[in-house]
Design an enzyme around this catalytic site. Sequence first.
Site, PDB file in Angstrom:
ATOM      1  N   ARG A  23      -5.410  -2.285  12.226  1.00 27.80           N
ATOM      2  CA  ARG A  23      -5.162  -2.571  11.110  1.00 27.80           C
ATOM      3  C   ARG A  23      -5.210  -4.259  11.288  1.00 27.80           C
ATOM      4  O   ARG A  23      -4.329  -5.020  10.841  1.00 27.80           O
ATOM      5  CB  ARG A  23      -3.924  -2.371  10.650  1.00 27.80           C
ATOM      6  CG  ARG A  23      -3.843  -0.904   9.856  1.00 27.80           C
ATOM      7  CD  ARG A  23      -2.577  -0.250   9.453  1.00 27.80           C
ATOM      8  NE  ARG A  23      -1.777  -0.420  10.631  1.00 27.80           N
ATOM      9  CZ  ARG A  23      -0.200  -0.436  10.628  1.00 27.80           C
ATOM     10  NH1 ARG A  23       0.294  -0.553   9.413  1.00 27.80           N
ATOM     11  NH2 ARG A  23       0.488  -0.107  11.727  1.00 27.80           N
ATOM     12  N   GLU A  24      -6.147  -4.877  12.192  1.00 21.69           N
ATOM     13  CA  GLU A  24      -6.121  -6.266  12.404  1.00 21.69           C
ATOM     14  C   GLU A  24      -6.167  -7.108  11.368  1.00 21.69           C
ATOM     15  O   GLU A  24      -5.632  -8.194  10.994  1.00 21.69           O
ATOM     16  CB  GLU A  24      -7.298  -6.708  13.340  1.00 21.69           C
ATOM     17  CG  GLU A  24      -7.158  -5.953  14.800  1.00 21.69           C
ATOM     18  CD  GLU A  24      -7.671  -4.625  15.008  1.00 21.69           C
ATOM     19  OE1 GLU A  24      -7.939  -4.118  13.836  1.00 21.69           O
ATOM     20  OE2 GLU A  24      -8.027  -3.956  16.023  1.00 21.69           O
ATOM     21  N   LYS A  77      -5.148  -6.461   8.205  1.00 25.00           N
ATOM     22  CA  LYS A  77      -4.011  -6.538   7.488  1.00 25.00           C
ATOM     23  C   LYS A  77      -3.176  -7.498   7.972  1.00 25.00           C
ATOM     24  O   LYS A  77      -2.396  -8.330   7.299  1.00 25.00           O
ATOM     25  CB  LYS A  77      -3.432  -5.127   7.468  1.00 25.00           C
ATOM     26  CG  LYS A  77      -1.853  -5.066   6.971  1.00 25.00           C
ATOM     27  CD  LYS A  77      -1.340  -3.760   7.447  1.00 25.00           C
ATOM     28  CE  LYS A  77       0.287  -3.653   7.236  1.00 25.00           C
ATOM     29  NZ  LYS A  77       0.563  -3.660   5.819  1.00 25.00           N
ATOM     30  N   GLU A 135      16.129   4.598   1.483  1.00 24.58           N
ATOM     31  CA  GLU A 135      15.336   5.063   2.012  1.00 24.58           C
ATOM     32  C   GLU A 135      14.721   4.469   3.465  1.00 24.58           C
ATOM     33  O   GLU A 135      13.601   4.365   3.926  1.00 24.58           O
ATOM     34  CB  GLU A 135      13.756   5.142   1.206  1.00 24.58           C
ATOM     35  CG  GLU A 135      14.014   5.954  -0.206  1.00 24.58           C
ATOM     36  CD  GLU A 135      12.745   5.885  -0.955  1.00 24.58           C
ATOM     37  OE1 GLU A 135      11.864   5.742  -0.397  1.00 24.58           O
ATOM     38  OE2 GLU A 135      12.727   6.405  -2.083  1.00 24.58           O
ATOM     39  N   TRP A 146      -1.430  13.164  -0.855  1.00 20.08           N
ATOM     40  CA  TRP A 146      -1.532  12.023  -0.141  1.00 20.08           C
ATOM     41  C   TRP A 146      -1.527  12.560   1.498  1.00 20.08           C
ATOM     42  O   TRP A 146      -1.070  11.745   2.363  1.00 20.08           O
ATOM     43  CB  TRP A 146      -0.188  11.110  -0.394  1.00 20.08           C
ATOM     44  CG  TRP A 146      -0.407  10.217  -1.489  1.00 20.08           C
ATOM     45  CD1 TRP A 146      -1.797   9.755  -1.997  1.00 20.08           C
ATOM     46  CD2 TRP A 146       0.393   9.241  -1.869  1.00 20.08           C
ATOM     47  NE1 TRP A 146      -1.527   9.013  -3.085  1.00 20.08           N
ATOM     48  CE2 TRP A 146      -0.176   8.665  -3.053  1.00 20.08           C
ATOM     49  CE3 TRP A 146       1.704   9.049  -1.967  1.00 20.08           C
ATOM     50  CZ2 TRP A 146       0.359   7.696  -3.676  1.00 20.08           C
ATOM     51  CZ3 TRP A 146       2.407   8.212  -2.752  1.00 20.08           C
ATOM     52  CH2 TRP A 146       1.789   7.552  -3.669  1.00 20.08           C
ATOM     53  N   CYS A 179       8.062   0.197  -9.359  1.00 21.29           N
ATOM     54  CA  CYS A 179       7.984   1.182  -8.110  1.00 21.29           C
ATOM     55  C   CYS A 179       8.854   0.846  -7.156  1.00 21.29           C
ATOM     56  O   CYS A 179      10.067  -0.118  -7.460  1.00 21.29           O
ATOM     57  CB  CYS A 179       6.542   0.954  -7.782  1.00 21.29           C
ATOM     58  SG  CYS A 179       5.950   2.269  -6.585  1.00 21.29           S
ATOM     59  N   GLY A 190      13.797   3.621  -5.630  1.00 19.28           N
ATOM     60  CA  GLY A 190      14.183   4.394  -4.289  1.00 19.28           C
ATOM     61  C   GLY A 190      14.416   3.405  -3.295  1.00 19.28           C
ATOM     62  O   GLY A 190      15.304   3.326  -2.813  1.00 19.28           O
ATOM     63  N   HIS A 242       4.400  -4.893  -6.846  1.00 21.90           N
ATOM     64  CA  HIS A 242       3.277  -5.402  -5.876  1.00 21.90           C
ATOM     65  C   HIS A 242       3.025  -7.069  -5.815  1.00 21.90           C
ATOM     66  O   HIS A 242       2.411  -7.259  -4.805  1.00 21.90           O
ATOM     67  CB  HIS A 242       1.905  -4.645  -6.731  1.00 21.90           C
ATOM     68  CG  HIS A 242       2.197  -3.309  -6.773  1.00 21.90           C
ATOM     69  ND1 HIS A 242       2.660  -2.695  -7.908  1.00 21.90           N
ATOM     70  CD2 HIS A 242       2.150  -2.168  -6.134  1.00 21.90           C
ATOM     71  CE1 HIS A 242       2.717  -1.531  -7.964  1.00 21.90           C
ATOM     72  NE2 HIS A 242       2.335  -1.193  -6.868  1.00 21.90           N
TER      73      HIS A 242
END
Length: 757
Positions: free
Chosen positions: A15-16, A18, A485, A562, A728, A433, A696
């Site tokens: 994941r470089e 990212k 969470e 998922w 979300c 959550g 987001h």
Amino acid sequence: MKTSIIGYPRIGELRELKFASEKYFRGEIGAEDLEKTAKAIRSRNLELQVKAGLDFIPSNDFSFYDGVLDTAFLLGAVPERYTALGLSELDTYFAAARGYQGEKGDVKALAMKKWYNTNYHYMVPEIDDSTELKLVGTKPFELFSEALAEGVRTKPVIIGAYTFLKLARYTGKRTAEDFIDAAAGAYIDLLKKLAQLGAEWVQFDEPSLVKDLTDEDISLFVSLYKKILTDKHGVKVIAQTYFGDVRDCYKELCSLDFDGIGLDFIDGKKSLELVKANDFPKGKVLFAGVVNGKNIWRNNYRLTADIINELKNNADDIVLNTSCSLLHVPCTLSNETKLPESVRKHFAYAEEKLSELAELRKIFEADDPASTEGFKRNAELHSGRRTERNAAVQTKVASLTEKDFVRLPAFAERERIQKERFKLPLFPTTTIGSFPQTAEVKANRSAFRKGELSEAEYERFTEQKIAECIALQEEIGLDVLVHGEFERNDMVEYFGECLDGFIFTEKAWVQSYGTRCVKPPVIWGDISRAKPMTVRWSSYAQSLTDKPVKGMLTGPVTILNWSFPREDISLKESAFQIALAIREEVLDLEANGIKIIQVDEAALREKLPLRKSDWREDYLDWAIPAFRYVHSGVRPETQIHTHMCYSEFADIIRDIDAMDADVITFEASRSDLTILDVLKENNFRTEVGPGVYDIHSPRVPSREEIKTALSRMLGRIEKNKLWVNPDCGLKTRGIEETVPSLKNLVGAAKEVRNENS
Ligand code: GLN
Ligand code: ZN
């Protein structure tokens, strides 16, 4: 026989991209450093594909955020609110992707939507009446030349004109048809430029062709390509479809002047039938998608050979291809250090799929493919049962009957009982959550995983986080609380780890949107619950406050959607097995004093077939019952919430209501609010919390903004059914923006409450 792929993962093996992008967003590195990381990923991918002997190597499959957004920038379909910020080209791009809040202005991101039936999300291009589509970007050219300089003549891949125009949102009076000439002109210029640079093949991705097409759709597609293909400047053009079959336009697709046609023989139920019934045009290349680009299992060469042998009767030039871009599978098994060989041998990620293609080519070049070593080894791998079956689970699933899916008493009666019990104010406030997963939270989880922290230390830390989270929510003034969470890496992986039947990977990251990746667990065998999974944390949280704390679970359909599913039993069978396990957890939470239980079905829509005619039988007829089974055993006074990401469910609104939850929260702030009209028109029964702000993006919504959203909602939703929440979970956000955002949310709800009581 040659080999090809449609696209390769671009996030980097570890994941470089990212991590570099996130550093760039935080201002810790500059654009040059980010570009350096990007380039390293591209050359690594190139090297792997060359090494595997791939004949058609894609370029321009790289993206800093999303390929559809890239295409919008390529064609100049960039809303003025972004260009007007006066940022660099890269920052303008990121502003459209993520929103921008800073000294140059305050704009929201473009809308984001699910990419067909995958868990990838694309940015929705916006086209208004003044948009002039023309070739203005240079990325495909730069990336083609970059690879050429490394000695590889790639096949540039670009979202095709039809799919682009179908995915765009038209904000003015003009529609897709009004942009045919301009779009065609831009694609002609693109071909011309690529020809000049030395491209031989170009791939236009047209996944929208696998959807149900109207006559207008077909004529849009035909008009576009009649124009585009009149002068190809000597470049050969592939129409690449995926995620299904092209039953509505096969003939048109074949009769247009494409040089290659890419069909999906994995998800395309009717692809083979289409070719057999209608033949395949002579002189064209069939790019046959036979290696699954969406799942991690090794290809079954015998099944592939069956398809290829049939195709040979109709097509004389076949290229072995993946079924879709490998974007949807992880990069490489070589970083998986913990998988036992007995498991690993069944897996193929992107890199391994490259070698499968190479091996398949060799096999098909042999006089007798079935006698080759590779073929025999593969047959051996696929023979026999991979894993023990769980007879108890299988029997239980087989014995489910209609009444197991019905919760009693009926909704209205429960609603009355629950209003009485909870005595919540009008417009109750809550969150979805998760709370921000700060560096500290992540560090603790990973220290525990590595054994650097004892279980007791880890639990003490988690409890402390929960206590802080409860205190924070009380201070902010929320009505229904969550535990935050903190023990969860991911809403699916966490449950997978607690359940029997799943297998976990270390590095199987797949891009979900932008810099966000997910690491889907693998459903390996029959699923069952060995022990309670969340009761400990939920009861602890509830012990700290008098306000209700929601138990927080992930629903069976989402866990299934998922995960990487099994291919040896049906999705329905797996969904019911998971439902059995989650139901046990629901009942345990209830028995332990949890009064509200949220069962997230964030991904309910994920695997909804792309064609309406397949919806019921292939999906909804078991997905909705699986959810109902999870909660049909709770007491009337226990309130069941569910949550879905993205409000694109107007067309299944009755099915959503039929899930029979008491409350549903969903994303609404990024899409237009038409979903509210749909709720109203359908007399939606379930209480609703349409998200009042977008989580987001890092921007903080003002109280006014939230009030405005609420008053628009109130026009369409009965006031005693409306909940107030973000759209979300907050795990990807920072605490700095979360606290003021939630304070504004509670403040807005209070004001609207006062105005309405
Ligand atoms: N409860 C989950 C959370 O808040 C839901 C996440 C989701 O919908 N993707 O993180
Ligand atoms: Zn969500």
